[in-house]
Design a protein around this motif. Structure first.
Motif, short mmCIF file in Angstrom:
data_model
loop_
_atom_site.label_atom_id
_atom_site.label_comp_id
_atom_site.label_asym_id
_atom_site.label_seq_id
_atom_site.Cartn_x
_atom_site.Cartn_y
_atom_site.Cartn_z
N GLY A 294 1.82 -15.27 -3.70
CA GLY A 294 1.93 -14.79 -4.72
C GLY A 294 2.51 -13.76 -4.28
O GLY A 294 3.64 -13.37 -5.22
N TRP A 295 1.26 -12.88 -4.89
CA TRP A 295 0.87 -11.63 -4.28
C TRP A 295 1.98 -11.03 -3.14
O TRP A 295 2.95 -9.75 -3.04
CB TRP A 295 0.20 -11.20 -4.85
CG TRP A 295 -0.05 -9.77 -4.10
CD1 TRP A 295 0.18 -8.28 -5.03
CD2 TRP A 295 -1.16 -8.67 -3.52
NE1 TRP A 295 0.25 -7.04 -5.43
CE2 TRP A 295 -0.76 -7.23 -3.26
CE3 TRP A 295 -1.68 -9.61 -2.15
CZ2 TRP A 295 -1.27 -6.20 -2.61
CZ3 TRP A 295 -2.05 -8.09 -0.84
CH2 TRP A 295 -2.10 -7.06 -1.78
N ARG B 188 4.51 -12.42 -1.48
CA ARG B 188 5.53 -13.19 -1.00
C ARG B 188 6.38 -12.08 -1.96
O ARG B 188 7.73 -12.04 -1.85
CB ARG B 188 5.55 -14.21 -1.59
CG ARG B 188 7.38 -14.63 -1.50
CD ARG B 188 7.11 -16.22 -1.60
NE ARG B 188 6.78 -16.39 -3.24
CZ ARG B 188 5.91 -17.34 -3.96
NH1 ARG B 188 5.33 -17.43 -3.02
NH2 ARG B 188 5.34 -17.25 -5.44
N ASP B 189 6.12 -12.25 -3.39
CA ASP B 189 6.73 -11.49 -4.42
C ASP B 189 6.58 -9.82 -5.03
O ASP B 189 7.86 -9.52 -5.01
CB ASP B 189 6.42 -12.41 -5.83
CG ASP B 189 6.70 -14.12 -5.92
OD1 ASP B 189 7.15 -14.36 -4.98
OD2 ASP B 189 6.08 -14.52 -6.65
N ASP B 190 5.00 -10.02 -4.77
CA ASP B 190 5.08 -7.68 -5.09
C ASP B 190 5.29 -7.36 -3.70
O ASP B 190 5.73 -5.99 -4.26
CB ASP B 190 3.71 -7.59 -5.94
CG ASP B 190 3.83 -8.26 -7.29
OD1 ASP B 190 4.60 -8.46 -7.42
OD2 ASP B 190 1.99 -8.74 -7.46
N ARG C 64 6.72 -8.40 -0.67
CA ARG C 64 8.39 -9.70 -0.42
C ARG C 64 8.21 -9.53 1.66
O ARG C 64 9.16 -9.32 2.09
CB ARG C 64 9.38 -8.16 -0.48
CG ARG C 64 9.54 -7.66 -2.06
CD ARG C 64 10.82 -6.74 -2.07
NE ARG C 64 10.13 -5.29 -2.30
CZ ARG C 64 10.24 -4.72 -1.87
NH1 ARG C 64 8.66 -4.93 -2.79
NH2 ARG C 64 10.36 -3.50 -0.75
N ARG D 34 -3.36 -6.35 -9.88
CA ARG D 34 -3.29 -8.05 -10.14
C ARG D 34 -4.65 -8.57 -10.24
O ARG D 34 -5.43 -7.83 -9.31
CB ARG D 34 -2.47 -9.04 -9.27
CG ARG D 34 -0.92 -9.26 -9.80
CD ARG D 34 -0.68 -10.62 -9.11
NE ARG D 34 0.87 -10.40 -8.60
CZ ARG D 34 1.77 -11.69 -8.64
NH1 ARG D 34 0.28 -12.90 -8.45
NH2 ARG D 34 3.31 -11.72 -8.41
N THR E 46 2.81 -15.35 6.43
CA THR E 46 4.24 -15.41 5.47
C THR E 46 5.18 -15.19 6.51
O THR E 46 6.87 -15.24 6.05
CB THR E 46 3.87 -13.99 4.83
OG1 THR E 46 4.00 -13.09 6.14
CG2 THR E 46 2.67 -13.43 4.00
#
Length: 256
Positions: free
Chosen positions: A32-33, A35-37, A39, A186, A63
């Motif tokens: 998630g890091w 992908r989201d942070d 990108r 995080r 990814t």
């Protein structure tokens, strides 16, 4: 300064295979890091800087982003290439990255930034990042609230000398620096599960300054650690143990 610290040059060259078996992977929640942070995804390019044996490289490849790896220690780079044949891998230093200006969307340093946390390296990272790109830093950190882990740390740290390490937090003097926005953090719980000889003894022997010791001193360290295992009820006689970690992940964004 683009030389390799003596602990890394000698230790990682001698114990690259131990590094592969003794080091933990990373928790699934780190996806998630990425992908989201950071990108990361198809159509993006990410640099794995100080990539070592490629322990983190498959996580980047998963990814869908194009992955480029840079590593200065030849023995580590050879194992990275063998384990990740589809990744473009180059010899190089953080202060002389062999990539063009603005050529990547993200730079990730997994277990490595403390080795080259200098203003010159940060400027070079900024050079290869596109405006709006991200710098990601990630470490697996031992959970020393567990008594046997704290005891293990005391055994290992007796040999650290001036070796750069995450735990000193000296790297925080560099990031965020010129050309970057605020640093975001995080924290994720993690465990390395496996035979104690791999996840405890092998992990300790893979520490750069332990790996650089003469064989007799390495054997003495290993014997002391095996003694700790034998004296710890949660570890003694177990075919598989859980070594507790916390994964810490940071990112900051390059300004335009």
């Amino acid at each position: 300064m683009d030389t390799i610290h003596r602990s890394a040059a000698a230790g990682y060259a001698a114990q690259a295979d131990t590094y592969v078996s003794g080091r933990p992977d990373y928790p699934p929640a780190l996806d998630g890091w990425l992908r989201d942070d950071l990108r990361l995804g198809p159509g993006r390019t990410v640099l794995d800087l100080g990539a070592g044996t490629g322990k983190f490289t498959p996580r980047l490849s998963a990814t869908g982003a194009r992955v480029v790896a840079v590593e200065p220690v030849p023995a580590m780079l050879a194992r990275l290439v063998a384990r990740n044949p589809d990744v473009a891998a180059h010899p190089g230093h953080a202060e002389a990255i062999p990539l063009a200006d603005g050529s990547v969307d993200a730079v990730v340093c997994a277990q490595s930034f403390h080795w080259f946390s200098t203003p010159a390296a940060l400027a070079e990272i900024r050079r290869v990042l596109r405006p709006g790109g991200t710098l990601g830093l990630v470490w697996n950190v031992r959970d020393e609230s567990v008594p046997w882990v704290a005891a293990l740390t005391r055994i290992v740290d007796a040999y650290e000398d001036d070796t750069p390490r995450y735990r000193t937090q000296n790297w925080r003097a560099v990031v965020p620096g010129p050309g970057f926005g605020p640093l975001h953090e995080r924290r994720l719980p993690h465990r390395h599960v496996g035979p104690p000889e791999d996840v405890i003894v092998g992990r300790a022997l893979s520490v750069s300054f332990i790996a650089a010791l003469p064989p007799g001193e390495q054997a003495a360290v290993a014997a002391e650690i095996r003694g700790l295992i034998a004296a710890t009820p949660d570890l003694a006689g177990h075919d598989s143990v859980a070594y507790p970690y916390e994964t810490v992940a940071f990112h900051c964004t390059a300004s335009g």
